[in-house]
Each structure stands twice: as structure tokens, then as C-alpha cells.
Design an enzyme around this catalytic site. Structure first.
Site, PDB file in Angstrom:
ATOM      1  N   ASP A 154      42.236  41.331  42.287  1.00  0.00           N
ATOM      2  CA  ASP A 154      43.681  41.848  42.095  1.00  0.00           C
ATOM      3  C   ASP A 154      43.651  43.354  41.992  1.00  0.00           C
ATOM      4  O   ASP A 154      44.458  43.927  41.439  1.00  0.00           O
ATOM      5  CB  ASP A 154      44.039  41.004  40.738  1.00  0.00           C
ATOM      6  CG  ASP A 154      44.485  39.847  40.925  1.00  0.00           C
ATOM      7  OD1 ASP A 154      45.406  39.634  41.999  1.00  0.00           O
ATOM      8  OD2 ASP A 154      43.872  38.965  40.106  1.00  0.00           O
ATOM      9  N   ASP A 222      48.359  34.546  46.763  1.00  0.00           N
ATOM     10  CA  ASP A 222      48.802  35.651  46.192  1.00  0.00           C
ATOM     11  C   ASP A 222      47.754  37.088  46.595  1.00  0.00           C
ATOM     12  O   ASP A 222      48.423  37.838  46.838  1.00  0.00           O
ATOM     13  CB  ASP A 222      48.396  35.666  44.541  1.00  0.00           C
ATOM     14  CG  ASP A 222      48.772  34.417  43.958  1.00  0.00           C
ATOM     15  OD1 ASP A 222      48.529  33.457  44.206  1.00  0.00           O
ATOM     16  OD2 ASP A 222      49.022  34.504  42.859  1.00  0.00           O
TER      17      ASP A 222
END
Length: 482
Positions: A154, A222
Site C-alpha cells: 500500500d 485495490d
């Protein structure tokens, strides 16, 4: 010259019906209610949280993530949590509005507080540019270290929202190096056999458990949004390796996360030794076979970004097909449910984060499609969703206020000036938007729906800035184009 032949859809030759009522040519004309996209209340919500840290002796190490259902106040997370970059990113988006769109500052409430304060003249009250710039820096001081975290995919979310703006707006050399370091760190998660970046090392729910990274290689939809960091760094460093890693990941995701009907799979588990798919699952949607709406939004934005970096039309086709699915499955009210294929009734949770992330992707798509001299439905679709969000999902307004203070002076004996700038956060959520859903999966370790969420606010602001950049935000404000 671009071919006028009808574009093809990936993995299927069946026609795709976009039943959402959008125009092929003329953009939707926003209503005055869309002003909330730029309102002083929106700025006050962000500044009200930011100023709490400004008088402390050390910069923040905890960052707002969400409001608990039934509660108004933010819950904070450690700086190494994946959402830490979004609130500072929101501050930088406000700074970008102040720096890049000076003619819009007054309408948006970002002009300088008047220095000559009198009982007869009250200027709109908002933070001065210098305190705003200081807040951006203060809130990110502790985040640079995250660029070296190897245990997360991330880094794009954690670093890019604030560091890209710090570099672009302020020429911040430390932020630039943090971006480069983060991209190089992220690239270490690439596996040449699976041809993608590992997302989660482990994943535990009440239904399944993956606890050994040697046995499983988990990739989530994602992760498409983290590729932008790699492409950016590849361009800065002239690095074919970083570009190839990002491109390969996008191709792998296109093949395995996008279904024939252009809905998305959330999680794919690969055999890292052979590259074979072991399982396709959900971690936040209704079921393994359903379409989690935020995952669909990630796909729209991620493939649109990838096309803009690579100009490979297969990524544009993928982004368009995912956007078409999103628009076709929106309910009449225009706010996506948390999952497009879950059973629905009047109590079904919405997800405003999915709404605004999808809007961001559609604005990118609109620019990409019209640059090819092709008609676009995506600006119209994005503006209709944003209008629905502004009309249905704003939390109660916040406001700035101050009082006059009297100061002894030689002439005329005493003077008055503005006191400390304060924020009344209102009677509702500390977030700008309500109606977000972190995770409503039946077997999730934490299952929360219908609350405020930091990245919903970030993408809401990001859409506003993108519209200003496109020359459309000024039309929403009623002040022409800026």
C-alpha cells in the site's frame, strides 16, 4: 487517425447495456447543490481535525481513519496503517486549491483572512496559506519513514497522496526522495512467476486463513492504485524495470480479476511457484462471486491511470468496461451499494467511498476517451454520482468562527482585531461524507457500515480539484472557468 469501428470488450463479444441515463455527448449540468464540493464547510471539516495537532510538541503519529457507526468522532490508526496518507493528502489538496486556482479561492473559502478586521466587516473565515502549508508539513513529518516498509503493497496509498503534492507544489526534495524510495521498496514485492506484486502477506477471516506467505500469494484489485507510484518513479528515473513491473501487474490483474461481464474479483490467490490461480475470493464483498463496489471503483481508476501511463488501448478498454458496469448497476438514487450483487432492501449499506473513487476514475477516463476524439459518457456519469453524493451523503456542516479581541493601544486607547480562528464541527460526523462502508463481509474480523471514512473525503476533494483542472469546477461554482 483513430478508427471509428466500435470498441471491443475484453473476454466477451456480447453487447454491454449501459442503462444508467447518461448522455453520449453533452455533460450533465451540475446543480447549485454541487457547490458543497468546494464549500467552506468542507474546508472546515479538514481544518478542524488538522489544527488539533498544530500546537503539540511533536508531529502526529496517529492518523484518522473512520468514524464508528453511531459515533461522530474519528478513530485513529498507527502511522504504518495503510490509510495514514489520506488525511495529509486532503490537506495538500486544499493547499493545491489555494495555489493553483486563485480566482476560485473566495468561492471555495480559501482566500486570506482579512487583516483589517472591524466590527462592520466580516470576511469569510478560513486558514491562512502559511498555516495551511505548515499543517501539510507537520502532518507528514513522521510519514517519510513509511517509504521503507517492505511488508505492505500500500505504499502508493501511504505516500503518493501527500508526497506528490509536496513535490509539485512546494518543490520538497525530501518528499521527492521519499516517493522514489517508496517505489523502489514496492518493486521488491514483485514475483516474476506470477507477474504481479504481492498484496497481503497474510489474511485471516472467520471463513478462511492464509498465514504463511510461502504457501500463498495474495493479490487484491485495490493494488491497481499503487501502480501509479511505480509508473511515476519509472518516468523520473527512466527505469524500464519499474515500468515493466507495473505493466505486468496490470496485465495479470486484467486477466484474473476482471470477469467476462467486467465485474471484479476482490482477491486472487496464486501459486507463486507456477503462476497458476489457486482461488478467487472476497474479503470485503458479499460473496466470492459478487461484485464489491469499491473493488469495481479501484479497477476503474487503476486501469485508467495505467492507460494514461502506457497508452496501451487494452487498459483503456478494461477501464471503460469496468466503468460501464458500475454505471449500469447503480440504483436510481445514484449512490452505489456496498456490493452490486448483494440482496438489497432499504437497509442495504451504501459506500460513498466507492462512489467518489469511481468518479475520479471516470474523470480520467473522460479525458482519455475525448483525447481520442471519441464520445464519452464518463464526465456525465461522474457528475451525476457527485451530485447524488452532495445531495444525500454530506454530514452536517462545519463552520469557521472567531471573536474580536480588544488590545490596549497608544492611539486611540484600544483596538480590536480578529481572535483565534476556531472550527465548529457541527452536530454530526467529523468527516465530510457519511454513508461509507469499510467492510460488510459476513466473515470479516471487523464489520462496519454506514460511517465516515478518511479516503472517501480524500477522493471527494480529489474529484473537486480534478474538475477545476478540467475547467469544469468553475462552472459548478458559477464563476466561469479557472
Amino acid at each position: 487517425m483513430h478508427s471509428s469501428k466500435k470498441r471491443s470488450r475484453i473476454q466477451t463479444d456480447e453487447p454491454f447495456d449501459v442503462s444508467f441515463p447518461v448522455s453520449l455527448h453533452l455533460p450533465f449540468i451540475p446543480s447549485i447543490k454541487d457547490y458543497s464540493l468546494y464549500s467552506p464547510s468542507t474546508t472546515a471539516k479538514i481544518w478542524g481535525i488538522a489544527q488539533r495537532a498544530l500546537n503539540k510538541s511533536s508531529p502526529p503519529a496517529l492518523y484518522p481513519e473512520y468514524t464508528k457507526p453511531g459515533s461522530n468522532e474519528y478513530i485513529y490508526r498507527d502511522l504504518e496503517f495503510w490509510t495514514s496518507g489520506f488525511f495529509p493528502g486532503s490537506l495538500y489538496l486544499l493547499l493545491e486549491r489555494e495555489r493553483k486556482y486563485p480566482l476560485a479561492k473566495e468561492s471555495m473559502g480559501l482566500h486570506i483572512l482579512q487583516q483589517r478586521y472591524s466590527p462592520h466587516f466580516y470576511a469569510p473565515l478560513l486558514p491562512l496559506p502559511l498555516p495551511l502549508s505548515f499543517a501539510c508539513n507537520w502532518w507528514t513529518t513522521n510519514l517519510h519513514q513509511n517509504a521503507r516498509l517492505r511488508g505492505t503493497h500500500d505504499l502508493g496509498f501511504m505516500i503518493s497522496p501527500w508526497a506528490r503534492k509536496a513535490w509539485e507544489l512546494e518543490g520538497d526534495q525530501r518528499a521527492y526522495q521519499t516517493l522514489i524510495t517508496a517505489a523502489q521498496t514496492l518493486a521488491t514485492r514483485y514475483n516474476a512467476t506470477t507477474r504481479c506484486l504481492r498484496s497481503w502477506d497474510t489474511c485471516v477471516t472467520k471463513r478462511y486463513e492464509f498465514s504463511d506467505p510461502k504457501l500463498d500469494f495474495l493479490v487484491i484489485i485495490d493494488n491497481m492504485l499503487n501502480l501509479d507510484l511505480l509508473f511515476w518513479a519509472a518516468a523520473e528515473l527512466r527505469s524500464p524495470q519499474l515500468r515493466d513491473i507495473a505493466t505486468a501487474h496490470a496485465h495479470t490483474t486484467r486477466l484474473h480479476h476482471i470477469r467476462p461481464d467486467s465485474s471484479t474479483v476482490h482477491v486472487v490467490n496464486f501459486d507463486q511457484h507456477t503462476g497458476a490461480v489457486k482461488a478467487k475470493l472476497t474479503n470485503q464483498g458479499y460473496s466470492d462471486a459478487s461484485c464489491w463496489s469499491r473493488g469495481q471503483a479501484w479497477a476503474i481508476a487503476g486501469f485508467a491511470q495505467t492507460y494514461l501511463w502506457t497508452r496501451d488501448p487494452i487498459f483503456l478498454t478494461t477501464a471503460r468496461n469496468c466503468a460501464d458496469y458500475f454505471l449500469a448497476h447503480l440504483p436510481e438514487g445514484g449512490i452505489p451499494p456496498w456490493d452490486f450483487t448483494c440482496p438489497r432492501d432499504e437497509r442495504t449499506p451504501t459506500d460513498t467511498s466507492a462512489a467518489v473513487i469511481a468518479c475520479h476514475g471516470m474523470l480520467l477516463l473522460h479525458e482519455a476517451v475525448t483525447a481520442r476524439s471519441e464520445p464519452s459518457i464518463y464526465l456525465d456519469g461522474a457528475l451525476r454520482i457527485l451530485t447524488a453524493v452532495c445531495e444525500q451523503c454530506l454530514s452536517p456542516k462545519a463552520s469557521f468562527h472567531t471573536s474580536q479581541v480588544t488590545i490596549p493601544s497608544a492611539e486611540p486607547g484600544e483596538s480590536t482585531e480578529a481572535g483565534e480562528l476556531e472550527v465548529n464541527m457541527g452536530d454530526g460526523l467529523e468527516t465530510v461524507l457519511a454513508g461509507a462502508t469499510i467492510n460488510n463481509f459476513e466473515f470479516a474480523p471487523r464489520r462496519w457500515a454506514m460511517h465516515g471514512l478518511v479516503y472517501a473525503d480524500y477522493y471527494f476533494l480529489l474529484c473537486g480539484n480534478k474538475l477545476l483542472d478540467m475547467g469544469i469546477g468553475g462552472e459548478i461554482l458559477g464563476n466561469g472557468k479557472f
